[in-house]
Design a protein around this motif. Structure first.
Motif, mmCIF file in Angstrom:
data_model
loop_
_atom_site.group_PDB
_atom_site.id
_atom_site.type_symbol
_atom_site.label_atom_id
_atom_site.label_comp_id
_atom_site.label_asym_id
_atom_site.label_seq_id
_atom_site.Cartn_x
_atom_site.Cartn_y
_atom_site.Cartn_z
ATOM 1 N N VAL A 107 -29.438 -42.243 -11.194
ATOM 2 C CA VAL A 107 -29.873 -41.232 -10.240
ATOM 3 C C VAL A 107 -31.353 -41.454 -9.939
ATOM 4 C CG1 VAL A 107 -30.104 -38.773 -9.800
ATOM 5 C CG2 VAL A 107 -28.153 -39.621 -11.132
ATOM 6 N N VAL A 108 -31.649 -41.759 -8.702
ATOM 7 C CA VAL A 108 -33.024 -42.027 -8.293
ATOM 8 C C VAL A 108 -33.580 -40.788 -7.602
ATOM 9 C CG1 VAL A 108 -34.522 -43.518 -6.929
ATOM 10 C CG2 VAL A 108 -32.476 -44.461 -8.025
ATOM 11 N N ASP A 109 -34.776 -40.413 -8.032
ATOM 12 C CA ASP A 109 -35.418 -39.248 -7.430
ATOM 13 C C ASP A 109 -35.871 -39.574 -6.003
ATOM 14 O OD1 ASP A 109 -36.556 -36.852 -6.990
ATOM 15 O OD2 ASP A 109 -38.119 -37.022 -8.515
ATOM 16 N N GLU A 110 -35.818 -38.567 -5.132
ATOM 17 C CA GLU A 110 -36.262 -38.766 -3.744
ATOM 18 C C GLU A 110 -37.739 -39.109 -3.682
ATOM 19 O OE1 GLU A 110 -35.252 -35.315 -1.558
ATOM 20 O OE2 GLU A 110 -33.085 -35.651 -1.663
ATOM 21 N N SER A 111 -38.516 -38.508 -4.577
ATOM 22 C CA SER A 111 -39.954 -38.806 -4.588
ATOM 23 C C SER A 111 -40.214 -40.259 -4.957
ATOM 24 C CB SER A 111 -40.671 -37.865 -5.565
ATOM 25 O OG SER A 111 -40.125 -38.001 -6.867
ATOM 26 N N GLU A 112 -39.397 -40.793 -5.897
ATOM 27 C CA GLU A 112 -39.568 -42.195 -6.261
ATOM 28 C C GLU A 112 -39.200 -43.117 -5.099
ATOM 29 O OE1 GLU A 112 -37.489 -43.101 -9.807
ATOM 30 O OE2 GLU A 112 -38.734 -41.819 -11.096
ATOM 31 N N LYS A 117 -41.525 -46.818 -0.906
ATOM 32 C CA LYS A 117 -41.722 -47.202 0.492
ATOM 33 C C LYS A 117 -43.183 -47.116 0.933
ATOM 34 C CE LYS A 117 -37.080 -45.712 1.838
ATOM 35 N NZ LYS A 117 -36.291 -44.771 2.676
ATOM 36 N N THR A 118 -44.043 -46.611 0.050
ATOM 37 C CA THR A 118 -45.462 -46.484 0.389
ATOM 38 C C THR A 118 -46.118 -47.869 0.336
ATOM 39 O OG1 THR A 118 -45.492 -44.263 -0.554
ATOM 40 C CG2 THR A 118 -47.624 -45.320 -0.206
ATOM 41 N N SER A 119 -46.806 -48.234 1.385
ATOM 42 C CA SER A 119 -47.428 -49.560 1.473
ATOM 43 C C SER A 119 -48.805 -49.564 0.811
ATOM 44 C CB SER A 119 -47.559 -49.979 2.940
ATOM 45 O OG SER A 119 -48.389 -49.074 3.641
ATOM 46 N N ASP A 120 -49.323 -50.776 0.566
ATOM 47 C CA ASP A 120 -50.664 -50.910 -0.014
ATOM 48 C C ASP A 120 -51.731 -50.409 0.956
ATOM 49 O OD1 ASP A 120 -49.486 -51.983 -2.237
ATOM 50 O OD2 ASP A 120 -49.791 -54.073 -1.602
ATOM 51 N N ALA A 121 -51.522 -50.604 2.243
ATOM 52 C CA ALA A 121 -52.493 -50.121 3.228
ATOM 53 C C ALA A 121 -52.588 -48.602 3.181
ATOM 54 C CB ALA A 121 -52.085 -50.589 4.621
ATOM 55 N N GLN A 122 -51.454 -47.926 3.006
ATOM 56 C CA GLN A 122 -51.469 -46.463 2.913
ATOM 57 C C GLN A 122 -52.198 -46.013 1.653
ATOM 58 O OE1 GLN A 122 -47.590 -44.739 3.284
ATOM 59 N NE2 GLN A 122 -48.265 -42.684 2.733
ATOM 60 N N VAL A 123 -52.031 -46.764 0.569
ATOM 61 C CA VAL A 123 -52.724 -46.431 -0.676
ATOM 62 C C VAL A 123 -54.238 -46.579 -0.501
ATOM 63 C CG1 VAL A 123 -53.060 -47.118 -3.087
ATOM 64 C CG2 VAL A 123 -50.751 -47.030 -2.122
ATOM 65 N N ARG A 124 -54.670 -47.653 0.169
ATOM 66 C CA ARG A 124 -56.109 -47.867 0.385
ATOM 67 C C ARG A 124 -56.694 -46.781 1.306
ATOM 68 N NH1 ARG A 124 -54.441 -53.367 0.401
ATOM 69 N NH2 ARG A 124 -54.259 -53.329 2.682
ATOM 70 N N ARG A 125 -55.946 -46.386 2.304
ATOM 71 C CA ARG A 125 -56.433 -45.317 3.190
ATOM 72 C C ARG A 125 -56.580 -44.006 2.426
ATOM 73 N NH1 ARG A 125 -52.830 -47.682 6.974
ATOM 74 N NH2 ARG A 125 -51.250 -46.097 6.486
ATOM 75 N N TYR A 126 -55.657 -43.744 1.559
ATOM 76 C CA TYR A 126 -55.751 -42.515 0.745
ATOM 77 C C TYR A 126 -57.009 -42.528 -0.099
ATOM 78 C CZ TYR A 126 -55.083 -39.758 -3.500
ATOM 79 O OH TYR A 126 -55.276 -38.929 -4.572
#
Length: 219
Positions: A107-112, A117-126
């Motif tokens: 069972v995989v959590d929706e948050s996981e 699906k979160t990209s590295d570019a999105q992480v750097r922007r955050y």
């Protein structure tokens, strides 16, 4: 001649007694009157009690016979039901064995799923947005990567709960359940670091590392 005193009285008494004796009827004991005696009443009560006792004994025998019939029928039914229950237990055991042998679905959590699906570019922007909120530059973090900075910032963010003695992923999920809106980028970094390194060190908060280091120095 004068009569002596007391003579008149005797004659009158004799005459009166004779008259009364002629008028009195003889006593007769032929007509007897029978009255109920206490012994006859006691006899009737004893007979009634005996009849009641006999009726109670008959009812008791009937009830005992009914109980015996029910017990016999119940034992017969139990002998029929026991094999059926044994078959049901065996069927359940077989189902459990099959369930254990079959591969369990993860069972995989929706948050996981969202974090993966979160990209590295999105992480750097955050992180860029978080760093721009500071008025002074960060000290002693020049050698750290963006992922390490994000995780340390998450450790020091008290709005998501205490970070001592709890894994980072568990802390993030707890905050998510409490609707504290933890950043999805933090969970994305944790999942990527675990997949790349496969070590539990990424789950230890920076506060726990400092406490363990101080304990080691004191020892």
């Amino acid at each position: 001649m004068a009569r002596p005193k007391g003579s008149t009285n005797k004659s009158t008494r004799s005459s009166s007694t004779g008259a009364t004796s002629k008028k009195q009827a003889p006593l007769s004991f032929q007509n007897k009157i029978t009255k109920p005696t206490p012994t006859s009443a006691l006899g009737k009560a004893a007979k009634k009690d005996a009849a009641d006792a006999a009726a109670k004994a008959a009812k008791l025998e009937e009830s005992l016979s009914e109980v015996a019939d029910v017990s016999v029928s119940g034992s017969a039914e139990g002998s029929i039901i026991e094999p059926v229950e044994a078959e049901e237990v065996e069927a359940k055991e077989r189902e459990q064995e099959l369930a254990i042998r079959q591969p369990q679905k993860v069972v995989v959590d929706e948050s996981e799923e969202k974090a993966k699906k979160t990209s590295d570019a999105q992480v750097r922007r955050y992180w860029k947005g978080v760093d721009e909120m500071r008025k002074a530059p960060r000290v002693h973090q020049q050698s750290l990567s963006v992922n390490d900075k994000i995780l340390r910032h998450f450790d020091m963010s008290s709005q998501f709960g205490p970070s001592i003695g709890i894994p980072r992923t568990t802390r993030w999920k707890r905050a998510n359940k409490l609707r504290l809106n933890p950043p999805i980028e933090v969970l994305a970094v944790l999942l990527k670091e675990e997949a790349a390194d496969k070590k539990k060190g990424v789950q230890i908060s920076h506060v726990d590392e400092m406490i363990n280091a101080r304990v080691g120095v004191a020892d």
